[in-house]
Design a protein around this motif. Structure first.
Motif, PDB file in Angstrom:
ATOM      1  N   GLN A  38       0.844  -1.176   0.000  1.00 35.56           N
ATOM      2  CA  GLN A  38       0.000   0.000   0.000  1.00 35.56           C
ATOM      3  C   GLN A  38       0.885   1.234   0.000  1.00 35.56           C
ATOM      4  O   GLN A  38       1.871   1.320   0.722  1.00 35.56           O
ATOM      5  N   ASP A  79      -6.085   1.705  -6.678  1.00 39.15           N
ATOM      6  CA  ASP A  79      -7.150   2.684  -6.448  1.00 39.15           C
ATOM      7  C   ASP A  79      -8.482   1.979  -6.230  1.00 39.15           C
ATOM      8  O   ASP A  79      -9.262   2.349  -5.332  1.00 39.15           O
ATOM      9  N   GLN A  80      -8.741   0.943  -7.023  1.00 42.55           N
ATOM     10  CA  GLN A  80      -9.984   0.186  -6.880  1.00 42.55           C
ATOM     11  C   GLN A  80     -10.044  -0.511  -5.530  1.00 42.55           C
ATOM     12  O   GLN A  80     -11.073  -0.475  -4.829  1.00 42.55           O
ATOM     13  N   ARG A  81      -8.940  -1.137  -5.141  1.00 39.11           N
ATOM     14  CA  ARG A  81      -8.928  -1.860  -3.874  1.00 39.11           C
ATOM     15  C   ARG A  81      -9.035  -0.907  -2.694  1.00 39.11           C
ATOM     16  O   ARG A  81      -9.687  -1.206  -1.679  1.00 39.11           O
ATOM     17  N   ARG A  82      -8.426   0.259  -2.802  1.00 37.80           N
ATOM     18  CA  ARG A  82      -8.506   1.256  -1.739  1.00 37.80           C
ATOM     19  C   ARG A  82      -9.962   1.656  -1.490  1.00 37.80           C
ATOM     20  O   ARG A  82     -10.397   1.797  -0.344  1.00 37.80           O
ATOM     21  N   ALA A  83     -10.718   1.801  -2.560  1.00 38.23           N
ATOM     22  CA  ALA A  83     -12.131   2.154  -2.417  1.00 38.23           C
ATOM     23  C   ALA A  83     -12.920   1.015  -1.779  1.00 38.23           C
ATOM     24  O   ALA A  83     -13.798   1.249  -0.936  1.00 38.23           O
ATOM     25  N   GLU A  84     -12.608  -0.220  -2.168  1.00 33.44           N
ATOM     26  CA  GLU A  84     -13.301  -1.369  -1.574  1.00 33.44           C
ATOM     27  C   GLU A  84     -13.021  -1.457  -0.074  1.00 33.44           C
ATOM     28  O   GLU A  84     -13.930  -1.707   0.732  1.00 33.44           O
ATOM     29  N   ALA A 135     -12.093   0.961   1.934  1.00 34.41           N
ATOM     30  CA  ALA A 135     -12.716   2.087   2.634  1.00 34.41           C
ATOM     31  C   ALA A 135     -14.176   1.785   2.955  1.00 34.41           C
ATOM     32  O   ALA A 135     -14.679   2.149   4.026  1.00 34.41           O
ATOM     33  N   ALA A 136     -14.857   1.089   2.043  1.00 39.99           N
ATOM     34  CA  ALA A 136     -16.261   0.743   2.272  1.00 39.99           C
ATOM     35  C   ALA A 136     -16.418  -0.283   3.385  1.00 39.99           C
ATOM     36  O   ALA A 136     -17.465  -0.349   4.034  1.00 39.99           O
TER      37      ALA A 136
END
Length: 385
Positions: A2, A312-317, A319-320
């Motif tokens: 990360q 970026d995609q995994r970071r958003a997942e 965060a949710a």
């Protein structure tokens, strides 16, 4: 990895061949025809590239297929020579062979023992279950050959772990019967992979897919395995998923990759032609393809646009999921579980990976910590070999 965190450890699934002597019904990995086996030139590039990266203090080569034993012992002898040439004196190098177990001869067992390979054997429970799925081209089951391979490893003092694929038939058989099977055959180090459908990158939420075991069903199965393990009382039995959760509950580092978090940039798969992707699980989705070892360094692969988009995609997942009470234990679980769940699981919840019930169940009755005596190889594949 990360952000700008240093890699340190790197695992590479090396698809030495897509050829296989079996035709398992759920398998995504085997291919026929020419060009399915890695050349020495590509092999040398893989090893030199991984070991030559200054951020890789420890490297695991996970030799996989198809069926990797089909390339022969000489292939692996040459691989070890190349490793010896490029490994730094302070660099830890580990080799893992993931095999269907049907071709383990005395010569193979001696080689694996002498060069300290970790070994993962694929077996799907009792013959009545295993031989439904893991068959030869003719349709003949492979169960007896796998057991013979296990006996050969034991006869030569080769430690091994077992991987079992859990599908609908395994769920119907139930965790008690699976646990009893492992006991009957003296298998004390094992793990489970939920069966997966082909990846469908453009599938919309709720798209039906077969075969597929959703997170909740897998969690219930593992809870049953945990209960039997706890009641049985033999702490020398090491179950990958249970060990991983118990480690996280103790704030230890978890050995299974699924619970570590931040796997992007630490795990790679290399195809026979040198193509590199993030992990074996995303086969068929080109957005996970990162480059090729013949033209790209691993540092360039980590910094490239494909990896940036995936992070970026995994970071958003993540965060949710961060508000989930068990997030500190699961770290969002495996990205591929999220990938499948949001496309195919009608009960998908963006705010939870699906392990919360299992973690809570284990938390309530977790036994005192005990050091692991045998470590199961940490295969990164959905179907074993």
């Amino acid at each position: 990895m990360q952000g700008d965190q240093r890699v340190g450890e790197c695992s590479v699934v090396v698809k030495v061949t897509r050829l296989c002597n079996l035709r398992c019904s759920y398998c995504h990995d085997w291919r026929d025809g020419a060009g399915q086996t890695m050349t020495f030139g590509v092999l040398a590039r893989v090893i030199a590239g991984v070991l030559g990266d200054p951020e890789h203090d420890a490297v695991s080569f996970i030799w996989h297929g198809g069926e990797p034993s089909m390339v022969g012992l000489q292939f692996f002898r040459r691989a070890l020579v190349v490793q010896a040439r490029f490994a730094r004196s302070e660099q830890a190098v580990r080799n893992v062979l993931q095999t269907n177990g049907t071709r383990i001869s005395a010569a193979w067992a001696r080689f694996l023992r002498d060069y300290e390979f970790s070994v993962g054997i694929s077996i799907d429970g009792p013959a009545s279950l295993h031989d439904l799925r893991r068959v030869h081209r003719s349709g003949r089951g492979s169960f007896d050959e796998v057991l013979q391979g296990i006996r050969t490893l034991r006869d030569h003092g080769v430690p091994f772990g077992v991987l079992m694929v859990v599908d609908g038939a395994a769920l119907e058989l139930g965790p008690d019967a699976v646990f009893d099977f492992m006991l009957e055959h003296g298998i004390s180090s094992y793990g489970f992979n939920a069966v997966c459908p082909d990846n469908q990158p453009r599938a919309t939420p709720g798209t039906p897919a077969e075969p597929y075991v959703a997170p909740r069903a897998m969690g219930e199965f593992l809870a049953g395995i945990y209960d039997r393990w706890l009641t049985h009382g033999d702490r020398g039995i090491r179950i990958r998923e249970i060990d991983g959760i118990l480690a996280r509950l103790r704030n230890d580092s978890a050995s299974p990759c699924q619970l570590r978090g931040g796997c992007l940039g630490e795990y790679f798969i290399v195809e026979p032609d040198g193509d590199v992707a993030h992990c074996d699980l995303f086969l068929g989705d080109d957005s996970y393809r990162l480059g090729n070892v013949t033209t790209d360094t691993f540092s360039a692969l980590r910094a490239g646009p494909a990896m940036t988009a995936l992070r970026d995609q995994r970071r958003a997942e993540l965060a949710a999921m961060a508000a989930c009470p068990e997030f500190a234990v699961c770290n969002g679980w495996c990205p591929h579980e999220t990938y499948l769940s949001r496309r195919h699981d009608p009960a998908h919840r963006p705010g939870c990976c699906g392990l919360d019930s299992l973690i809570g169940h284990i938390r309530a009755t977790a036994p005192p910590p005990q050091r692991a005596s045998v470590l199961l190889p940490d295969p990164l594949v959905r179907s074993g070999s």
